[in-house]
Design a protein around this motif. Sequence first.
Motif, PDB file in Angstrom:
ATOM      1  N   VAL A 110      32.531 120.739 -87.431  1.00 45.10           N
ATOM      2  CA  VAL A 110      33.422 120.943 -88.578  1.00 45.10           C
ATOM      3  C   VAL A 110      34.721 120.158 -88.417  1.00 45.10           C
ATOM      4  O   VAL A 110      35.177 119.475 -89.348  1.00 45.10           O
ATOM      5  CB  VAL A 110      33.711 122.447 -88.754  1.00 45.10           C
ATOM      6  CG1 VAL A 110      34.904 122.664 -89.659  1.00 45.10           C
ATOM      7  CG2 VAL A 110      32.486 123.156 -89.316  1.00 45.10           C
ATOM      8  N   LEU A 111      35.338 120.256 -87.249  1.00 48.25           N
ATOM      9  CA  LEU A 111      36.613 119.575 -87.050  1.00 48.25           C
ATOM     10  C   LEU A 111      36.440 118.061 -87.013  1.00 48.25           C
ATOM     11  O   LEU A 111      37.315 117.309 -87.455  1.00 48.25           O
ATOM     12  CB  LEU A 111      37.287 120.081 -85.779  1.00 48.25           C
ATOM     13  CG  LEU A 111      37.759 121.537 -85.852  1.00 48.25           C
ATOM     14  CD1 LEU A 111      38.284 122.009 -84.498  1.00 48.25           C
ATOM     15  CD2 LEU A 111      38.840 121.706 -86.926  1.00 48.25           C
ATOM     16  N   LEU A 112      35.306 117.603 -86.495  1.00 47.90           N
ATOM     17  CA  LEU A 112      35.014 116.173 -86.520  1.00 47.90           C
ATOM     18  C   LEU A 112      34.890 115.684 -87.963  1.00 47.90           C
ATOM     19  O   LEU A 112      35.432 114.633 -88.327  1.00 47.90           O
ATOM     20  CB  LEU A 112      33.720 115.911 -85.764  1.00 47.90           C
ATOM     21  CG  LEU A 112      33.450 114.473 -85.322  1.00 47.90           C
ATOM     22  CD1 LEU A 112      34.495 114.016 -84.317  1.00 47.90           C
ATOM     23  CD2 LEU A 112      32.068 114.373 -84.717  1.00 47.90           C
ATOM     24  N   ALA A 113      34.176 116.436 -88.778  1.00 50.28           N
ATOM     25  CA  ALA A 113      34.048 116.072 -90.188  1.00 50.28           C
ATOM     26  C   ALA A 113      35.416 115.961 -90.845  1.00 50.28           C
ATOM     27  O   ALA A 113      35.672 115.048 -91.648  1.00 50.28           O
ATOM     28  CB  ALA A 113      33.185 117.103 -90.916  1.00 50.28           C
ATOM     29  N   ALA A 114      36.317 116.872 -90.511  1.00 49.43           N
ATOM     30  CA  ALA A 114      37.648 116.858 -91.114  1.00 49.43           C
ATOM     31  C   ALA A 114      38.415 115.586 -90.769  1.00 49.43           C
ATOM     32  O   ALA A 114      39.132 115.031 -91.612  1.00 49.43           O
ATOM     33  CB  ALA A 114      38.433 118.088 -90.655  1.00 49.43           C
ATOM     34  N   VAL A 115      38.282 115.110 -89.536  1.00 52.21           N
ATOM     35  CA  VAL A 115      38.966 113.878 -89.134  1.00 52.21           C
ATOM     36  C   VAL A 115      38.518 112.701 -89.991  1.00 52.21           C
ATOM     37  O   VAL A 115      39.340 111.910 -90.485  1.00 52.21           O
ATOM     38  CB  VAL A 115      38.719 113.593 -87.639  1.00 52.21           C
ATOM     39  CG1 VAL A 115      39.125 112.158 -87.280  1.00 52.21           C
ATOM     40  CG2 VAL A 115      39.488 114.579 -86.772  1.00 52.21           C
ATOM     41  N   TYR A 116      37.221 112.587 -90.212  1.00 54.56           N
ATOM     42  CA  TYR A 116      36.723 111.453 -90.988  1.00 54.56           C
ATOM     43  C   TYR A 116      36.980 111.630 -92.476  1.00 54.56           C
ATOM     44  O   TYR A 116      37.178 110.638 -93.205  1.00 54.56           O
ATOM     45  CB  TYR A 116      35.245 111.208 -90.654  1.00 54.56           C
ATOM     46  CG  TYR A 116      35.138 110.627 -89.262  1.00 54.56           C
ATOM     47  CD1 TYR A 116      35.323 109.268 -89.038  1.00 54.56           C
ATOM     48  CD2 TYR A 116      34.950 111.457 -88.159  1.00 54.56           C
ATOM     49  CE1 TYR A 116      35.291 108.745 -87.759  1.00 54.56           C
ATOM     50  CE2 TYR A 116      34.918 110.935 -86.871  1.00 54.56           C
ATOM     51  CZ  TYR A 116      35.090 109.578 -86.675  1.00 54.56           C
ATOM     52  OH  TYR A 116      35.085 109.060 -85.404  1.00 54.56           O
ATOM     53  N   ALA A 117      37.028 112.865 -92.931  1.00 58.21           N
ATOM     54  CA  ALA A 117      37.434 113.095 -94.318  1.00 58.21           C
ATOM     55  C   ALA A 117      38.872 112.655 -94.539  1.00 58.21           C
ATOM     56  O   ALA A 117      39.216 112.110 -95.602  1.00 58.21           O
ATOM     57  CB  ALA A 117      37.279 114.584 -94.664  1.00 58.21           C
ATOM     58  N   GLY A 118      39.715 112.865 -93.534  1.00 53.95           N
ATOM     59  CA  GLY A 118      41.111 112.430 -93.636  1.00 53.95           C
ATOM     60  C   GLY A 118      41.237 110.926 -93.710  1.00 53.95           C
ATOM     61  O   GLY A 118      42.089 110.396 -94.451  1.00 53.95           O
ATOM     62  N   ILE A 119      40.401 110.210 -92.948  1.00 49.88           N
ATOM     63  CA  ILE A 119      40.407 108.744 -93.033  1.00 49.88           C
ATOM     64  C   ILE A 119      40.044 108.305 -94.447  1.00 49.88           C
ATOM     65  O   ILE A 119      40.685 107.411 -95.022  1.00 49.88           O
ATOM     66  CB  ILE A 119      39.422 108.151 -92.012  1.00 49.88           C
ATOM     67  CG1 ILE A 119      39.922 108.389 -90.583  1.00 49.88           C
ATOM     68  CG2 ILE A 119      39.222 106.653 -92.264  1.00 49.88           C
ATOM     69  CD1 ILE A 119      38.956 107.923 -89.512  1.00 49.88           C
ATOM     70  N   ALA A 120      39.021 108.924 -95.020  1.00 44.13           N
ATOM     71  CA  ALA A 120      38.593 108.555 -96.374  1.00 44.13           C
ATOM     72  C   ALA A 120      39.660 108.913 -97.407  1.00 44.13           C
ATOM     73  O   ALA A 120      39.876 108.163 -98.368  1.00 44.13           O
ATOM     74  CB  ALA A 120      37.274 109.242 -96.703  1.00 44.13           C
ATOM     75  N   ASP A 121      40.328 110.046 -97.221  1.00 45.28           N
ATOM     76  CA  ASP A 121      41.424 110.407 -98.129  1.00 45.28           C
ATOM     77  C   ASP A 121      42.490 109.305 -98.158  1.00 45.28           C
ATOM     78  O   ASP A 121      42.996 108.917 -99.209  1.00 45.28           O
ATOM     79  CB  ASP A 121      42.074 111.719 -97.688  1.00 45.28           C
ATOM     80  CG  ASP A 121      41.263 112.942 -98.050  1.00 45.28           C
ATOM     81  OD1 ASP A 121      40.342 112.850 -98.880  1.00 45.28           O
ATOM     82  OD2 ASP A 121      41.557 114.024 -97.480  1.00 45.28           O
ATOM     83  N   ARG A 122      42.840 108.826 -96.966  1.00 49.27           N
ATOM     84  CA  ARG A 122      43.860 107.781 -96.877  1.00 49.27           C
ATOM     85  C   ARG A 122      43.351 106.474 -97.479  1.00 49.27           C
ATOM     86  O   ARG A 122      44.104 105.757 -98.163  1.00 49.27           O
ATOM     87  CB  ARG A 122      44.263 107.567 -95.415  1.00 49.27           C
ATOM     88  CG  ARG A 122      45.270 106.452 -95.181  1.00 49.27           C
ATOM     89  CD  ARG A 122      46.570 106.679 -95.959  1.00 49.27           C
ATOM     90  NE  ARG A 122      47.554 105.648 -95.621  1.00 49.27           N
ATOM     91  CZ  ARG A 122      48.683 105.443 -96.295  1.00 49.27           C
ATOM     92  NH1 ARG A 122      48.959 106.201 -97.363  1.00 49.27           N
ATOM     93  NH2 ARG A 122      49.531 104.511 -95.931  1.00 49.27           N
ATOM     94  N   ALA A 123      42.094 106.137 -97.246  1.00 43.87           N
ATOM     95  CA  ALA A 123      41.544 104.908 -97.806  1.00 43.87           C
ATOM     96  C   ALA A 123      41.596 104.928 -99.330  1.00 43.87           C
ATOM     97  O   ALA A 123      41.931 103.917 -99.974  1.00 43.87           O
ATOM     98  CB  ALA A 123      40.109 104.715 -97.330  1.00 43.87           C
ATOM     99  N   LEU A 124      41.274 106.067 -99.909  1.00 42.43           N
ATOM    100  CA  LEU A 124      41.345 106.194-101.369  1.00 42.43           C
ATOM    101  C   LEU A 124      42.783 106.024-101.850  1.00 42.43           C
ATOM    102  O   LEU A 124      43.041 105.323-102.837  1.00 42.43           O
ATOM    103  CB  LEU A 124      40.802 107.566-101.795  1.00 42.43           C
ATOM    104  CG  LEU A 124      40.919 107.924-103.278  1.00 42.43           C
ATOM    105  CD1 LEU A 124      40.224 106.898-104.155  1.00 42.43           C
ATOM    106  CD2 LEU A 124      40.340 109.324-103.527  1.00 42.43           C
ATOM    107  N   GLU A 125      43.720 106.627-101.150  1.00 40.76           N
ATOM    108  CA  GLU A 125      45.137 106.503-101.514  1.00 40.76           C
ATOM    109  C   GLU A 125      45.586 105.037-101.466  1.00 40.76           C
ATOM    110  O   GLU A 125      46.270 104.552-102.381  1.00 40.76           O
ATOM    111  CB  GLU A 125      45.967 107.346-100.542  1.00 40.76           C
ATOM    112  CG  GLU A 125      47.457 107.340-100.810  1.00 40.76           C
ATOM    113  CD  GLU A 125      48.220 108.175 -99.797  1.00 40.76           C
ATOM    114  OE1 GLU A 125      49.474 108.130 -99.828  1.00 40.76           O
ATOM    115  OE2 GLU A 125      47.584 108.863 -98.971  1.00 40.76           O
TER     116      GLU A 125
END
Length: 392
Positions: free
Chosen positions: A243-258
């Motif tokens: 779960v926490l690993l998934a969150a790290v990569y979701a954060g990268i994608a959030d920033r990429a979209l921004e």
Amino acid sequence: MTSLLSDELLAGLRERAAGYDRDNAFFAEDLADLQSAGYLGAMVPTSLGGAGRTLRETARDQARLSAHAPATALAVNMHHVWVGVGRYLHERGDSSLDWLLAEAASGEVFGFGYSEPGNDLVLLGSRTEARPDGAGGYTFHGRKIFTSNSPAWTRLGVLGLESPSTGHRGSNGDPRLVHAFVTRDGGGFEILDDWDTIGMRASQSRTTMLDGAHASADRVLRLLPPGPSLDPYVLGIFTSFEVLLAAVYAGIADRALELAVDAVGRRTSMKTGKAYSQDPDVRRRIADMALAQDSVWLQIDGITRDLDASASDPALDRGAGWFRATAGLKVRVTEAARDVVDQAIRVSGGSTYFNGSELGRLYRDVLAGIFHPSSDDAAHATVAQSLLGPLE
């Protein structure tokens, strides 16, 4: 509950991230700031000196951290995994890791020393030899890879298999898997200076050679038969890790979209004279990225909510189903993140190909997601077994 990650703290982490990546340097200043903020004790219950944040809240925090400094977030993740395991057990009436929770709250840094070259069994087996010391403890002898926080951990969780020659065996006659913790000041290990990767460089996840690292009897947490297990300790490791690993990569994608939204608003087409944000093809790509992230967060929030609540509501406890749920989550999120970053680069232009580009760095960092357990193949095998039973 207010996050422990202030905007000012996160801005400092983002400012340093490119330099750490360029110099292949450990995130020492970031770690000091996070320790001062009490972030290493985020999930520790308040009764044991921590902030009492839930897994769901911490997943959100880890994504915010990753959006500012991905490699820092990944390394801190390995510490949070152990705190998550301790919290998982504590909430279910098992106090065997309460010492870990208290130490995390007091500033100790935990590392994850399970990964080994060529070991695709991960939690189910080990190439490391665990030799009993005659007093209930063990010494460990083997090679561990991807040991994040290598320059800074003070406690290292390790896994080894009892040496058959010692005669120590489980009830079925086979040597047992030994889950334990060793300390940095206890010695018996060498950390190699071999971390020179294309991404996640600040994590400094170096190879650790164990040659007599000692875990005393009170730091031996489980003696389990090799193979699948529903022991809460194993479930706690697996679910927290995925779960926490998934969150790290979701954060990268959030920033990429921004970054992509910002780029297409600034770039102008010579052909049309309009901003790329007015190009229908670009708009569709941006929408695809956002749709993917909307789905990702629905999944992360839903699974973490159920995991948090399952401690007090047995109806939400999926038992063996957690393996399928969290392994699938990790794979779906990391694959989606890779696609989002790729699309962000496509709409942002050739400048992202230069080393100074943040999107270029995210492109390198997000690739690491495919190497963490569970792999795509392992997750598919887990799901297939849940539906079809084991292979004959």
